[in-house]
Structure formats: C-alpha cells, structure tokens
Design a protein around this motif. Structure first.
Motif, PDB file in Angstrom:
ATOM      1  N   ASN A 251      40.952  35.417  47.907  1.00  0.00           N
ATOM      2  CA  ASN A 251      40.496  34.689  46.728  1.00  0.00           C
ATOM      3  C   ASN A 251      40.350  33.213  47.072  1.00  0.00           C
ATOM      4  O   ASN A 251      41.303  32.567  47.496  1.00  0.00           O
ATOM      5  CB  ASN A 251      41.495  34.866  45.582  1.00  0.00           C
ATOM      6  CG  ASN A 251      41.079  34.106  44.339  1.00  0.00           C
ATOM      7  OD1 ASN A 251      39.886  33.907  44.103  1.00  0.00           O
ATOM      8  ND2 ASN A 251      42.044  33.669  43.542  1.00  0.00           N
ATOM      9  N   THR A 252      39.152  32.656  46.848  1.00  0.00           N
ATOM     10  CA  THR A 252      38.912  31.252  47.205  1.00  0.00           C
ATOM     11  C   THR A 252      39.225  30.280  46.074  1.00  0.00           C
ATOM     12  O   THR A 252      39.259  29.070  46.302  1.00  0.00           O
ATOM     13  CB  THR A 252      37.442  31.024  47.616  1.00  0.00           C
ATOM     14  OG1 THR A 252      36.595  31.108  46.451  1.00  0.00           O
ATOM     15  CG2 THR A 252      37.003  32.022  48.662  1.00  0.00           C
ATOM     16  N   GLY A 253      39.415  30.790  44.854  1.00  0.00           N
ATOM     17  CA  GLY A 253      39.577  29.866  43.721  1.00  0.00           C
ATOM     18  C   GLY A 253      40.675  30.268  42.756  1.00  0.00           C
ATOM     19  O   GLY A 253      41.735  30.742  43.145  1.00  0.00           O
ATOM     20  N   ILE A 275      45.366  36.976  50.466  1.00  0.00           N
ATOM     21  CA  ILE A 275      45.336  35.581  50.909  1.00  0.00           C
ATOM     22  C   ILE A 275      44.630  34.750  49.849  1.00  0.00           C
ATOM     23  O   ILE A 275      43.570  35.151  49.332  1.00  0.00           O
ATOM     24  CB  ILE A 275      44.601  35.442  52.258  1.00  0.00           C
ATOM     25  CG1 ILE A 275      45.313  36.265  53.337  1.00  0.00           C
ATOM     26  CG2 ILE A 275      44.517  33.977  52.694  1.00  0.00           C
ATOM     27  CD1 ILE A 275      44.578  36.311  54.665  1.00  0.00           C
ATOM     28  N   THR A 276      45.213  33.609  49.524  1.00  0.00           N
ATOM     29  CA  THR A 276      44.631  32.759  48.492  1.00  0.00           C
ATOM     30  C   THR A 276      44.792  31.287  48.864  1.00  0.00           C
ATOM     31  O   THR A 276      45.241  30.955  49.961  1.00  0.00           O
ATOM     32  CB  THR A 276      45.264  33.077  47.124  1.00  0.00           C
ATOM     33  OG1 THR A 276      44.564  32.364  46.097  1.00  0.00           O
ATOM     34  CG2 THR A 276      46.732  32.698  47.099  1.00  0.00           C
ATOM     35  N   HIS A 277      44.422  30.409  47.938  1.00  0.00           N
ATOM     36  CA  HIS A 277      44.455  28.958  48.194  1.00  0.00           C
ATOM     37  C   HIS A 277      45.347  28.241  47.182  1.00  0.00           C
ATOM     38  O   HIS A 277      45.442  28.645  46.020  1.00  0.00           O
ATOM     39  CB  HIS A 277      43.044  28.358  48.109  1.00  0.00           C
ATOM     40  CG  HIS A 277      42.180  28.690  49.291  1.00  0.00           C
ATOM     41  ND1 HIS A 277      41.980  27.819  50.338  1.00  0.00           N
ATOM     42  CD2 HIS A 277      41.479  29.811  49.596  1.00  0.00           C
ATOM     43  CE1 HIS A 277      41.178  28.381  51.237  1.00  0.00           C
ATOM     44  NE2 HIS A 277      40.861  29.594  50.806  1.00  0.00           N
ATOM     45  N   GLN A 298      45.646  22.694  50.462  1.00  0.00           N
ATOM     46  CA  GLN A 298      44.833  21.549  50.867  1.00  0.00           C
ATOM     47  C   GLN A 298      45.625  20.254  51.014  1.00  0.00           C
ATOM     48  O   GLN A 298      45.071  19.244  51.449  1.00  0.00           O
ATOM     49  CB  GLN A 298      43.703  21.303  49.856  1.00  0.00           C
ATOM     50  CG  GLN A 298      42.640  22.363  49.843  1.00  0.00           C
ATOM     51  CD  GLN A 298      41.451  21.939  49.012  1.00  0.00           C
ATOM     52  OE1 GLN A 298      40.562  21.229  49.464  1.00  0.00           O
ATOM     53  NE2 GLN A 298      41.421  22.370  47.769  1.00  0.00           N
ATOM     54  N   ASN A 299      46.903  20.272  50.614  1.00  0.00           N
ATOM     55  CA  ASN A 299      47.745  19.088  50.789  1.00  0.00           C
ATOM     56  C   ASN A 299      47.212  17.907  49.965  1.00  0.00           C
ATOM     57  O   ASN A 299      46.686  16.925  50.516  1.00  0.00           O
ATOM     58  CB  ASN A 299      47.833  18.720  52.278  1.00  0.00           C
ATOM     59  CG  ASN A 299      49.017  17.816  52.574  1.00  0.00           C
ATOM     60  OD1 ASN A 299      49.562  17.176  51.682  1.00  0.00           O
ATOM     61  ND2 ASN A 299      49.424  17.771  53.829  1.00  0.00           N
ATOM     62  N   ALA A 300      47.365  17.994  48.657  1.00  0.00           N
ATOM     63  CA  ALA A 300      46.824  16.987  47.746  1.00  0.00           C
ATOM     64  C   ALA A 300      47.369  15.592  48.037  1.00  0.00           C
ATOM     65  O   ALA A 300      46.646  14.594  47.942  1.00  0.00           O
ATOM     66  CB  ALA A 300      47.131  17.380  46.301  1.00  0.00           C
ATOM     67  N   ARG A 301      48.650  15.494  48.389  1.00  0.00           N
ATOM     68  CA  ARG A 301      49.234  14.173  48.646  1.00  0.00           C
ATOM     69  C   ARG A 301      48.562  13.488  49.834  1.00  0.00           C
ATOM     70  O   ARG A 301      48.317  12.281  49.800  1.00  0.00           O
ATOM     71  CB  ARG A 301      50.743  14.276  48.879  1.00  0.00           C
ATOM     72  CG  ARG A 301      51.379  12.900  49.045  1.00  0.00           C
ATOM     73  CD  ARG A 301      52.896  12.934  49.041  1.00  0.00           C
ATOM     74  NE  ARG A 301      53.423  11.590  49.061  1.00  0.00           N
ATOM     75  CZ  ARG A 301      53.584  10.815  47.995  1.00  0.00           C
ATOM     76  NH1 ARG A 301      53.260  11.286  46.805  1.00  0.00           N
ATOM     77  NH2 ARG A 301      54.043   9.586  48.094  1.00  0.00           N
ATOM     78  N   GLN A 302      48.262  14.246  50.890  1.00  0.00           N
ATOM     79  CA  GLN A 302      47.607  13.632  52.035  1.00  0.00           C
ATOM     80  C   GLN A 302      46.188  13.195  51.678  1.00  0.00           C
ATOM     81  O   GLN A 302      45.701  12.178  52.184  1.00  0.00           O
ATOM     82  CB  GLN A 302      47.582  14.582  53.237  1.00  0.00           C
ATOM     83  CG  GLN A 302      47.179  13.874  54.526  1.00  0.00           C
ATOM     84  CD  GLN A 302      47.131  14.790  55.737  1.00  0.00           C
ATOM     85  OE1 GLN A 302      47.261  16.000  55.619  1.00  0.00           O
ATOM     86  NE2 GLN A 302      46.944  14.205  56.904  1.00  0.00           N
ATOM     87  N   ILE A 334      50.984  28.475  54.184  1.00  0.00           N
ATOM     88  CA  ILE A 334      52.265  28.704  53.521  1.00  0.00           C
ATOM     89  C   ILE A 334      52.552  30.205  53.462  1.00  0.00           C
ATOM     90  O   ILE A 334      51.705  31.010  53.083  1.00  0.00           O
ATOM     91  CB  ILE A 334      52.282  28.136  52.085  1.00  0.00           C
ATOM     92  CG1 ILE A 334      51.795  26.674  52.064  1.00  0.00           C
ATOM     93  CG2 ILE A 334      53.681  28.257  51.481  1.00  0.00           C
ATOM     94  CD1 ILE A 334      52.680  25.710  52.819  1.00  0.00           C
ATOM     95  N   THR A 335      53.771  30.562  53.853  1.00  0.00           N
ATOM     96  CA  THR A 335      54.255  31.949  53.738  1.00  0.00           C
ATOM     97  C   THR A 335      55.547  31.944  52.925  1.00  0.00           C
ATOM     98  O   THR A 335      56.075  30.887  52.571  1.00  0.00           O
ATOM     99  CB  THR A 335      54.525  32.577  55.120  1.00  0.00           C
ATOM    100  OG1 THR A 335      55.714  31.982  55.661  1.00  0.00           O
ATOM    101  CG2 THR A 335      53.360  32.330  56.071  1.00  0.00           C
ATOM    102  N   ALA A 336      56.071  33.118  52.682  1.00  0.00           N
ATOM    103  CA  ALA A 336      57.342  33.208  51.956  1.00  0.00           C
ATOM    104  C   ALA A 336      58.493  32.561  52.732  1.00  0.00           C
ATOM    105  O   ALA A 336      59.517  32.191  52.147  1.00  0.00           O
ATOM    106  CB  ALA A 336      57.682  34.666  51.668  1.00  0.00           C
TER     107      ALA A 336
END
Length: 340
Positions: A251-253, A275-277, A298-302, A334-336
């Motif tokens: 899923n891309t969104g 797998i997702t985002h 996507q690492n929003a803070r960076q 990210i994984t569990a």
C-alpha cells in the motif's frame, strides 16, 4: 528620478542590487547582517540625507505550504517545522505555515505568487501542474528562493528538492517483498492518488523489482484507491473474493485501517506479507501485532530540518545546494523489532 539615481549609486557602491538596498533602507528584513552593514556603510560614505536604520538583523520571513489532508505525514511535518523554527529563535526566523487542499492547485499557485512578494523564502509541497511551475518560475524571476518538499517537480524553477527518492522507496518495498515471499501467489498493489507523481513512482519501482526478483509471483492490477478509504475497502474486498492465493500486499498511501478490516474478513491478516508507508499509530499497532511486515517511513523531522537549514544557508551566505544530493532524505525501514 533623483531617488532612483540615489538607489542605483548606493547599490553600485555596496555591490548589491537595488532591491537589496530598498530592503535595508526601508527595514523590510531578509538581508544578511554582512550585506546590511555594507549597504549602511556605503550610505554613510555617500552622505545619504535620511535617517538610516540600525544595522541589526531582521528575522527571515519563511513560509511553508503543506497539504491540508489528514495524513499523518503532513501533520508531523507541520509539527517539526514549528519545533525547529522555535529552536532557532524568533530573532533568526519567523515561520509561517499555510495549509491548502491538494484539490486546489490553482489556489496554491496564486498563494505562492502572493507570498513571494512578502517572504524571504518559501518551502512548498505541490503536485506537477503547469500553473504550479508558472508560480515557481515567478518566484525565481523575483528572487524568492523556493524549496520543494516530498513530491518531486522535475525541471521546476526551485533552489532544490528535499525528500526521499520515491522510486527508490518503491524499489525498496519491492526488494523486501521479493525476499519475504517464499511461495507462488498473487501480490496486490494499492495506490494512493495515481495522478500524483510520488505514488506512480512508488508503484513503478515496486513493480520493476518484484517482476525481476519474484517471477513466481503474480502482480495483480493496481487498485487505484485515490486516497478514498471506502474505495480502497471496496476494491480490495472484490479482488480478494476472486483471488485464490494472496501472498503479499503493498500500500503506497492511506487506508491501512480499511485494509486491515478486509484482510481480517478474508482470514488473511498476518498470513501474507504486508508492506506500507509512514510510521504512525495505526502502522505501529499493526507492526506490533505482526500484521504489517515492514513500514517505510519518510522521516518527517529530517525533511523539516534539511529544508530550513538549506534555505537559511542560502539566504545568509548564498549557499547553492546540489539538487537531489543536499536535499536527499534517508528512508527508514521500520519493523516490529526496531520500533522506538
């Protein structure tokens, strides 16, 4: 005429443009301390007959344009921009945040043009429309630097782009899927707005890698969810009803809650690679439940840190970033096991 000649003479002596002289003399801000001192020194040497401002630095006026949709990424991005600007201090930067629906690109284009007249720099999330390109070209012509965020706009008149490589993100998802699927079966792709470049790039990258590395799998047609949760639910429900053996879903969104419901109803939750985002409350919980296998964040803070840093360096020292290199944001898998 005399005023224009005075500005031209002062600009020539200080080695700057007339617009910069006007900003300094009329205290409009957005000029570096060194340049301000040069202009004021030249004004004193020429004996300009007017009260000169104090040579202190005005805070940079920066505006960031973000989507007003309800995705977690944009909420986090807005939060991080405010947090980082606050840490820099009000004497260095004043950050203005503007939220505009993605369905109103013409409104966004006009707001970009309007803001270019009163801001020192802009950071923009926008999609690939001709009037957006026109607005960015206007900014370039008037000397207002623009950084694009998250979704790439190739050939746009911008200082640089800050974001992850979306095609690479899709290819990474494809590699993870290929390495995780160990038996033949159907792999389903659920896309967000397929008229948006980022989603097309993710799907394209994913499809290329899975086709090469997992030829035993059958890639089904892309489900164009259009970021509409009820559409995602209905399309996926119909496809699972006719598919005999599903081994993976990408899923891309948005729509992970709806995908969970449908997978649960078809007794597939936790039994196929998913797998997702973006890491947020829903995907975090799904990772903990071993329902989602991988989340690409996507690492929003960076995004926020890099964009502000590049824009301030450009405004204060003339720094010219290398497109895509200086604004590249590292993708997080990210994984569990590595949830923080």
């Amino acid at each position: 005429m005399a005023k224009k000649l005075t500005l031209e003479s002062l600009a020539k002596r200080a080695g700057v443009g007339i617009a910069t002289v006007d900003r300094v003399l009329n205290e409009r801000g957005g000029v570096s301390p060194d340049t301000t001192r040069k202009v004021l020194k030249a004004a004193r040497e020429l004996g300009i007959k007017r009260l000169l401002p104090e040579p202190y630095k005005h805070p940079w006026q920066i505006e960031v344009f973000l989507s007003s949709n309800d995705s977690f990424f944009f909420k986090q991005l807005a939060h991080h921009f405010a947090d980082i600007a606050s840490a820099l201090g009000y004497q260095r930067v004043t950050l203005h945040r503007t939220f505009i629906p993605e369905s109103q690109p013409e409104k966004l284009a006009q707001r970009i043009i309007d803001s270019s007249k009163i801001r020192d720099g802009l950071m923009v999330f926008a999609h690939d429309y001709p009037f957006i390109h026109d607005a960015l070209r206007h900014c370039q012509q008037t000397g207002t630097p623009v950084i694009t965020l998250a979704t790439d706009l190739p050939a746009a008149a911008r200082l640089c782009h800050v974001g992850v490589d979306q095609c690479q993100a899709g290819r990474t998802a494809g590699l993870l899927m290929s390495k995780s699927v160990h038996q033949p079966g159907d792999i389903i792709m659920v896309s967000g707005r397929f008229d948006y470049r980022a989603h097309r790039q993710r799907i394209s990258g994913f499809r290329d890698v899975v086709s090469q590395r997992a030829p035993q799998s059958q890639l089904r047609e892309v489900l164009a969810g259009m970021d509409q949760r009820h559409t995602i639910r209905a399309l996926l429900d119909d496809l699972l009803a006719e598919s005999s053996h599903v081994v993976g879903i990408y899923n891309t969104g948005v729509g992970n809650s709806e995908i969970k419901e449908v997978l649960l109803r078809h007794q597939l939750l936790g039994k196929c690679v998913w797998i997702t985002h973006e890491l947020y409350s829903v995907t975090r919980r799904l990772l903990e439940q071993d329902a989602v296998s991988f989340t690409l964040d996507q690492n929003a803070r960076q995004h926020a840190r890099l964009a502000i840093d590049i824009l301030l360096r450009h405004l204060e020292s003339g720094f010219q970033p290398v497109e895509y290199q200086d604004g590249n944001v590292a993708l997080k898998i990210i994984t569990a096991e590595n949830l923080d």
